[in-house]
Design a protein around this motif. Structure first.
Motif, short mmCIF file in Angstrom:
data_model
loop_
_atom_site.label_atom_id
_atom_site.label_comp_id
_atom_site.label_asym_id
_atom_site.label_seq_id
_atom_site.Cartn_x
_atom_site.Cartn_y
_atom_site.Cartn_z
N SER A 13 -15.71 -12.25 14.51
CA SER A 13 -16.25 -12.62 13.20
C SER A 13 -15.55 -13.86 12.65
O SER A 13 -16.19 -14.75 12.07
N ALA A 14 -14.24 -13.93 12.83
CA ALA A 14 -13.49 -15.09 12.36
C ALA A 14 -13.86 -16.34 13.14
O ALA A 14 -13.96 -17.44 12.57
N ARG A 15 -14.11 -16.18 14.45
CA ARG A 15 -14.49 -17.35 15.25
C ARG A 15 -15.88 -17.84 14.86
O ARG A 15 -16.14 -19.05 14.85
N ILE A 16 -16.79 -16.91 14.56
CA ILE A 16 -18.12 -17.31 14.11
C ILE A 16 -18.02 -18.07 12.78
O ILE A 16 -18.67 -19.11 12.58
N ALA A 17 -17.18 -17.57 11.87
CA ALA A 17 -17.01 -18.23 10.58
C ALA A 17 -16.45 -19.65 10.77
O ALA A 17 -16.90 -20.60 10.11
N ASP A 18 -15.50 -19.81 11.70
CA ASP A 18 -14.96 -21.14 11.95
C ASP A 18 -16.00 -22.04 12.61
O ASP A 18 -16.04 -23.25 12.37
N GLY A 19 -16.86 -21.46 13.45
CA GLY A 19 -17.94 -22.24 14.04
C GLY A 19 -18.90 -22.77 12.98
O GLY A 19 -19.38 -23.91 13.06
N LEU A 20 -19.16 -21.95 11.97
CA LEU A 20 -20.02 -22.39 10.87
C LEU A 20 -19.34 -23.50 10.06
O LEU A 20 -20.02 -24.40 9.55
N ARG A 21 -18.02 -23.43 9.96
CA ARG A 21 -17.30 -24.52 9.28
C ARG A 21 -17.43 -25.82 10.07
O ARG A 21 -17.55 -26.90 9.49
N ALA A 22 -17.40 -25.70 11.40
CA ALA A 22 -17.60 -26.90 12.23
C ALA A 22 -18.99 -27.48 12.00
O ALA A 22 -19.17 -28.70 11.95
N LEU A 23 -19.99 -26.60 11.84
CA LEU A 23 -21.34 -27.08 11.53
C LEU A 23 -21.37 -27.77 10.17
O LEU A 23 -22.13 -28.72 9.96
N GLY A 24 -20.55 -27.28 9.24
CA GLY A 24 -20.46 -27.94 7.94
C GLY A 24 -19.94 -29.36 8.06
O GLY A 24 -20.45 -30.28 7.43
N LEU A 25 -18.92 -29.54 8.91
CA LEU A 25 -18.39 -30.89 9.13
C LEU A 25 -19.42 -31.77 9.82
O LEU A 25 -19.60 -32.95 9.44
N LEU A 26 -20.12 -31.23 10.81
CA LEU A 26 -21.16 -32.00 11.49
C LEU A 26 -22.30 -32.35 10.53
O LEU A 26 -22.91 -33.41 10.66
N SER A 27 -22.56 -31.48 9.57
CA SER A 27 -23.60 -31.76 8.58
C SER A 27 -23.23 -32.95 7.72
O SER A 27 -24.08 -33.78 7.37
N VAL A 28 -21.94 -33.06 7.37
CA VAL A 28 -21.47 -34.22 6.61
C VAL A 28 -21.70 -35.49 7.40
O VAL A 28 -22.20 -36.50 6.88
N LEU A 29 -21.34 -35.46 8.67
CA LEU A 29 -21.52 -36.64 9.53
C LEU A 29 -23.00 -36.99 9.68
O LEU A 29 -23.38 -38.16 9.65
N ALA A 30 -23.85 -35.95 9.85
CA ALA A 30 -25.29 -36.20 9.99
C ALA A 30 -25.86 -36.81 8.72
O ALA A 30 -26.70 -37.73 8.78
N ALA A 31 -25.42 -36.32 7.56
CA ALA A 31 -25.90 -36.88 6.30
C ALA A 31 -25.45 -38.32 6.13
O ALA A 31 -26.19 -39.16 5.62
N PHE A 32 -24.23 -38.62 6.59
CA PHE A 32 -23.71 -39.99 6.48
C PHE A 32 -24.52 -40.95 7.36
O PHE A 32 -24.78 -42.09 6.97
N ILE A 33 -24.97 -40.46 8.52
CA ILE A 33 -25.72 -41.32 9.44
C ILE A 33 -27.20 -41.41 9.07
O ILE A 33 -27.79 -42.50 9.08
N GLY A 34 -27.80 -40.29 8.74
CA GLY A 34 -29.26 -40.26 8.58
C GLY A 34 -29.79 -40.18 7.18
O GLY A 34 -31.00 -40.34 6.97
#
Length: 217
Positions: A13-34
């Motif tokens: 469960s903790a690893r899934i939560a951290d994976g979702l945090r990584a998606l949050g960081l990738l979302s920031v990068l995607a918003a910055f690019i697109g």
């Protein structure tokens, strides 16, 4: 809080939560690019919320649920899913207010110090519902300010506001009832610190396992 933020994930469960945090960081990068500044700021706010839930030592289930709902809410706005699926707005208000009210309830119990006699049962439900009501009102204020200061595409109006408030109240009520019902087991609002039991059992304090001792998590 820094120690909790940097701790290693313990369990799936903790690893899934951290994976979702990584998606949050990738979302920031995607918003910055697109996309533009508004979208970047939106995802930065989501990422901040995801980091705060980890720093607070939130139980991995509540941590992951909060991250998932915040990502859904933000991407639904960016990709205009709310316009395509009108019912999605109410569903997100229901889920987001529920998990955020549960999170706020846990933080309220623990800071500035653990509550000596935490609320349990019906009182816990009432507290979560009250926090959900406050969050719902603040959310609607935010939408109103966003409409006038950021973008006129933000959906505001009497019907939208009343529907959002109703969904938020129902979501926080459901979250409060869930916490009360799960007291004997590993509760989603309990601590996830280094002293938390593997089974998430009762801590021995009134109200069940989601009221961890002062030295937990």
């Amino acid at each position: 809080m820094i120690d909790m933020l940097l701790r290693r994930p313990d369990g799936p469960s903790a690893r899934i939560a951290d994976g979702l945090r990584a998606l949050g960081l990738l979302s920031v990068l995607a918003a910055f690019i697109g996309w533009g500044l508004v979208e970047v700021l939106l995802f930065l706010l989501v990422l901040l919320g995801q980091l705060l839930t980890r720093a607070a030592g939130t139980h991995p289930v509540l941590d992951g649920a909060t991250s998932a709902v915040l990502l859904l809410a933000s991407w639904s706005a960016v990709l205009a899913w709310y316009a395509a699926v009108p019912a999605l707005d109410l569903a997100v208000h229901f889920a987001a207010t529920g998990v955020l009210a549960a999170l706020a309830f846990r933080l309220w119990l623990r800071w500035p110090e653990p509550a000596p006699q935490p609320a349990a049962g019906a009182r816990a439900v009432l507290h979560v519902l009250s926090l959900g009501a406050l969050l719902s009102v603040l959310w609607e204020f935010g939408e109103w300010f966003g409409y006038y200061l950021v973008s006129s595409e933000i959906n505001v109006g009497y019907d939208d506001t009343v529907g959002d408030l109703a969904a938020g109240l129902l979501g926080s009520l459901a979250a409060g009832i869930l916490l009360a019902l799960r007291r004997p087991a590993a509760d989603v609002a309990g601590g996830a610190g280094p002293h938390a039991g593997a089974s998430g059992g009762s801590s021995g304090r009134p109200g069940g396992s989601y009221f961890p001792p002062a030295d937990e998590g």
